[in-house]
Design an enzyme around this catalytic site. Structure first.
Site, mmCIF file in Angstrom:
data_model
loop_
_atom_site.group_PDB
_atom_site.id
_atom_site.type_symbol
_atom_site.label_atom_id
_atom_site.label_comp_id
_atom_site.label_asym_id
_atom_site.label_seq_id
_atom_site.Cartn_x
_atom_site.Cartn_y
_atom_site.Cartn_z
ATOM 1 C CG ASP A 144 59.966 113.728 61.104
ATOM 2 O OD1 ASP A 144 59.660 112.344 61.093
ATOM 3 O OD2 ASP A 144 59.032 114.337 61.680
ATOM 4 C CD GLU A 151 58.004 110.268 57.889
ATOM 5 O OE1 GLU A 151 57.127 109.676 58.365
ATOM 6 O OE2 GLU A 151 57.842 111.327 58.377
HETATM 7 C C1 NOJ Z 1 57.144 110.967 61.446
HETATM 8 C C2 NOJ Z 1 57.807 110.313 62.337
HETATM 9 O O1 NOJ Z 1 58.268 109.019 61.622
HETATM 10 C C3 NOJ Z 1 56.847 109.910 63.400
HETATM 11 O O2 NOJ Z 1 57.431 108.872 64.265
HETATM 12 C C4 NOJ Z 1 56.734 111.148 64.122
HETATM 13 O O3 NOJ Z 1 55.677 111.053 65.196
HETATM 14 C C5 NOJ Z 1 56.212 112.095 63.105
HETATM 15 N N1 NOJ Z 1 56.953 112.349 61.950
HETATM 16 C C6 NOJ Z 1 56.373 113.530 63.768
HETATM 17 O O4 NOJ Z 1 57.851 113.763 64.024
#
Ligand code: NOJ
Length: 542
Positions: free
Chosen positions: A213, A276
């Site tokens: 993440d 990500e």
């Molecule tokens: C990215 C995640 O994909 C999203 O869903 C989340 O709210 C934020 N990061 C915080 O973790």
């Protein structure tokens, strides 16, 4: 495209890692299958649909967070990294799921959320208990500015300031997302050790990889300088974007942390991480790390962000390929739980062309659950809104509930997702748009996905072959995928008007293997390929 830099490997899938040759399928677990009628999906539900995933033909499932969580951000606020939240099941059920998946040759990727914990994580509870707490430095605490306000201008991704005042200890803590998601201080070596051990905990249990993440957010400016104003910001854009993220994301030190995560993974065989990262491509590729010792795959979200125009997409593909270092393997994504669904962005007809694009490009494809049946965004009435982002910043269309609605399995009540009350309403068209109906209909988008996946699996040219763009005009895009002596031509019409593609320059004949309309059989093409509106084809070059 920059093929010269590709290290020569024989184009045989066996020479490639599973995450290079395979297809990843993202499951948002709350919305996949509910087996205990609480309205929320669970691990037993996922396990019960492995047959379906195997039939579909994907190679790996990535499951969004399933760990203990107060669910302020639906699992992205973790209060225990090494246990399963009861809403999803138990560790034993997880072990059974992974054993079952592995028994079928499916890999399992978990979400790893290193940037922040829940404010109810015992680490944070301890950290906020006193300025002298042994874990005070595990999070980012700062004194107020001289006027008593927040220490600097940093903003939360979910609206408002990124600093929350703590009355008891008289300091602010930093949260890049909700105030219930305090950021960990990755400059602290104890945090690093504890968090790298989290990876090992799951790797020991047999997990094959992690989706990391907000990987680029992990380290912040040690001087806490104000972020500069973004001159391109206009009302209606997310408030977070009023500032550039110069001092809060993509700092050079992030790379050291990514390398440490990679080293932990490298203690095991063939495990992987996909980061990500929402950054421009020239920055994104830095996350492969020096000599490829960073993320195995930094998520490439260009197909989500670009206008759906043939030239924009063709140019982006070429640019990405040209920028990739020799050791880097590409990847492509059409959707996820944070972005409007592809069928809503480009329409039902183009969603089929998008499927062909995703599954014929060079690089690992990641699919989002439900896109394979053509699920679209579901409007959520105000009183049913769940997403904290929508609650914090209402009215701008930023909420993510519409793309997180229950998987549509059948025409039964609640789309066969639950026998209870679903946490989000299924789409109104679920009686016609669902797995059961579409499996029986040869021309459905589900059967198109199935055919495309089978073709990709059967053709090394598609899964691991070389790629070269061809000149094409107006709404058309064309490229050739090649392995050994076998070449496949892909021509996609990104518009609604019929178009012709001239094959004369290729100096070879072709035979159609698959059309997005799933209604064209082997058909010999000599000079001119006639494409209907919204049609894409894969052609075997003879
Ligand atoms: C990215 C995640 O994909 C999203 O869903 C989340 O709210 C934020 N990061 C915080 O973790």
């Amino acid at each position: 495209m920059n093929h010269a830099s590709l290290e020569p490997k024989p184009f045989q899938p066996a020479h490639y890692k599973w995450w290079e040759r395979g297809i990843i399928y993202q499951i948002y677990p709350r919305s996949f299958v509910d087996t205990n009628a609480d309205g929320v999906g669970d691990l037993l539900g996922i396990r019960s649909r492995l047959d379906y995933l195997q039939w579909l033909g994907v190679d790996a499932i990535w499951i969004s967070p399933i760990f203990t969580s107060p669910m302020a951000d639906f699992g992205y606020d973790i209060s225990n990294y090494t246990d399963i939240d009861p809403v999803f099941g138990t560790l034993d059920e997880f072990d059974a799921l992974i054993a079952d998946a592995h028994g079928r040759g499916l890999k399992v990727i978990l979400d790893y959320v290193p940037n922040h914990t829940s404010d109810r994580h015992p680490w944070f509870v301890e950290s906020r208990s006193s300025r002298n707490s042994a874990k005070r430095e595990w999070y980012i605490w700062r004194d107020p500015a001289p006027d008593g306000g927040p220490p600097n201008n940093w903003l939360s991704n979910f609206g408002g300031r990124a600093w929350e005042w703590d009355e008891k200890t008289g300091q602010y803590y930093y949260h890049a997302f909700l105030k219930e998601q305090p950021d960990l201080n990755w400059r602290n070596l104890e945090v690093q050790k504890a968090m790298l051990d989290v990876l090992r905990f799951w790797l020991d249990r047999g997990v094959d990889g992690f989706r990391v993440d907000v990987m680029h957010h992990i380290v912040k400016d040690p001087e806490f300088r104000d972020n500069p104003v973004n001159l391109e910001w206009r009302p209606g854009m997310p408030p977070y974007r009023e500032l550039l993220t110069t001092y809060t994301s993509d700092l050079p030190e992030v790379q050291d942390i990514v390398q440490k995560m990679r080293s932990a993974l490298d203690e095991y065989d063939e495990r992987m991480m996909v980061g990500e990262i929402y950054l421009p491509v020239e920055r994104l590729i830095a996350y492969y790390g020096a000599s490829g010792k960073g993320a195995h795959l930094p998520f490439n979200f260009q197909l989500i962000g670009l206008p759906w125009k043939a030239r924009d997409i063709a140019n982006a593909i070429e640019r990405y390929e040209a920028l990739l270092p020799s050791y880097a393997w590409p990847n492509w994504v059409l959707g996820n739980h944070d972005k409007p669904r592809i069928a809503t962005r480009v329409g039902a007809a183009q969603a089929r062309v998008a499927a062909m694009l995703l599954l014929t490009l060079r690089g690992t494809p990641t699919m989002y659950y439900g896109d394979e049946i053509g699920m679209h965004n579901v409007p959520i009435p105000g009183e049913q809104v769940q997403d904290p982002y929508e609650k914090n910043v209402p009215g701008l269309g930023l909420g993510r509930d519409p793309e997180r609605t229950p998987m549509q399995w059948s025409g039964e009540e609640h789309a066969g997702f639950t026998t209870g009350r679903p946490w989000l309403p299924p789409a109104e068209d679920f009686e016609s748009v669902n797995v059961a109906v579409e499996r029986k209909s040869p021309n459905s988008i589900l059967n198109l996905y199935h055919r495309l996946i089978q073709l990709r699996r059967a053709e090394p040219a598609l899964s691991v072959g070389d790629s070269a763009p061809l000149p094409a005009e107006e709404d058309l895009m064309a490229y050739v995928r090649k392995a050994h002596e076998r070449s496949l031509l892909i021509v996609l019409n990104l518009g609604a008007r019929a178009r012709n593609f001239n094959m004369a320059d290729l100096k070879c004949r072709g035979s159609i293997l698959l059309s997005t309309h799933v209604d064209r059989g082997p058909e010999e093409i000599v000079d001119e390929l006639e494409l209907r509106g919204d049609e894409g084809v894969v052609i075997e070059l003879l």
